[in-house]
Design a protein around this motif. Structure first.
Motif, PDB file in Angstrom:
ATOM      1  N   THR A  37       0.822  -1.212   0.000  1.00  0.00           N
ATOM      2  CA  THR A  37       0.000   0.000   0.000  1.00  0.00           C
ATOM      3  C   THR A  37       0.857   1.263   0.000  1.00  0.00           C
ATOM      4  OG1 THR A  37      -0.240  -0.124   2.402  1.00  0.00           O
ATOM      5  CG2 THR A  37      -2.015  -1.075   1.068  1.00  0.00           C
ATOM      6  N   ARG A  38       2.010   1.218   0.643  1.00  0.00           N
ATOM      7  CA  ARG A  38       2.895   2.389   0.613  1.00  0.00           C
ATOM      8  C   ARG A  38       3.457   2.604  -0.777  1.00  0.00           C
ATOM      9  NH1 ARG A  38       5.375   1.004   6.508  1.00  0.00           N
ATOM     10  NH2 ARG A  38       3.664   1.970   7.644  1.00  0.00           N
ATOM     11  N   ALA A  42       2.648   5.985  -3.113  1.00  0.00           N
ATOM     12  CA  ALA A  42       3.706   6.789  -3.724  1.00  0.00           C
ATOM     13  C   ALA A  42       3.490   6.970  -5.223  1.00  0.00           C
ATOM     14  CB  ALA A  42       5.059   6.143  -3.471  1.00  0.00           C
ATOM     15  N   GLN A  43       2.789   6.057  -5.852  1.00  0.00           N
ATOM     16  CA  GLN A  43       2.579   6.107  -7.300  1.00  0.00           C
ATOM     17  C   GLN A  43       1.323   6.874  -7.701  1.00  0.00           C
ATOM     18  OE1 GLN A  43       2.648   1.964  -8.381  1.00  0.00           O
ATOM     19  NE2 GLN A  43       4.873   1.825  -8.220  1.00  0.00           N
ATOM     20  N   LEU A  44       0.507   7.277  -6.733  1.00  0.00           N
ATOM     21  CA  LEU A  44      -0.715   8.001  -7.070  1.00  0.00           C
ATOM     22  C   LEU A  44      -0.392   9.387  -7.613  1.00  0.00           C
ATOM     23  CD1 LEU A  44      -3.125   7.236  -4.067  1.00  0.00           C
ATOM     24  CD2 LEU A  44      -3.273   6.349  -6.392  1.00  0.00           C
ATOM     25  N   PRO A  45      -1.145   9.817  -8.623  1.00  0.00           N
ATOM     26  CA  PRO A  45      -0.954  11.184  -9.118  1.00  0.00           C
ATOM     27  C   PRO A  45      -1.509  12.202  -8.111  1.00  0.00           C
ATOM     28  CG  PRO A  45      -2.639  10.029 -10.398  1.00  0.00           C
ATOM     29  CD  PRO A  45      -2.088   9.050  -9.413  1.00  0.00           C
ATOM     30  N   PHE A  67       8.734  -1.269   5.976  1.00  0.00           N
ATOM     31  CA  PHE A  67       7.516  -2.081   5.927  1.00  0.00           C
ATOM     32  C   PHE A  67       7.077  -2.570   7.298  1.00  0.00           C
ATOM     33  CE2 PHE A  67      10.998  -5.050   5.207  1.00  0.00           C
ATOM     34  CZ  PHE A  67      10.683  -6.087   6.065  1.00  0.00           C
ATOM     35  N   TRP A  68       7.994  -2.711   8.229  1.00  0.00           N
ATOM     36  CA  TRP A  68       7.630  -3.241   9.559  1.00  0.00           C
ATOM     37  C   TRP A  68       7.104  -2.154  10.490  1.00  0.00           C
ATOM     38  CZ3 TRP A  68      12.726  -3.199   7.826  1.00  0.00           C
ATOM     39  CH2 TRP A  68      13.579  -2.298   8.455  1.00  0.00           C
ATOM     40  N   LYS A  69       7.150  -0.903  10.085  1.00  0.00           N
ATOM     41  CA  LYS A  69       6.626   0.197  10.894  1.00  0.00           C
ATOM     42  C   LYS A  69       5.138   0.356  10.644  1.00  0.00           C
ATOM     43  CE  LYS A  69      10.646   1.895  12.321  1.00  0.00           C
ATOM     44  NZ  LYS A  69      11.043   2.420  13.569  1.00  0.00           N
TER      45      LYS A  69
END
Length: 70
Positions: A37-38, A42-45, A67-69
């Motif tokens: 999901t992160r 990051a790839q969303l316009p 990823f573990w946070k």
């Protein structure tokens, strides 16, 4: 007939291992969701980030988390 010895059942060996495995699987699964999901965030316009009320800098900050946070 059970393939597990009565001694192993009596000391709880069988039951104590199952929750550990389940917990580990849940943790790894959660880490994968965090990573995926992160990366997607990051790839969303910019216009989509605006629709969900997230600034570009906030999206990049979230994407840089390990990823573990949580």
């Amino acid at each position: 007939m059970s393939a597990i010895s009565p001694t192993a059942q009596a000391v709880g060996y069988v039951h104590s291992r199952t929750p550990v495995k389940a917990s580990a699987i849940q943790k790894i699964s959660r880490w994968y969701v965090n990573w995926r999901t992160r990366r997607q965030l990051a790839q969303l316009p910019d216009f989509m980030l605006k629709d969900i009320g997230v600034s570009r800098s906030d999206a990049e900050k979230e994407a840089r988390k390990h990823f573990w946070k949580e």
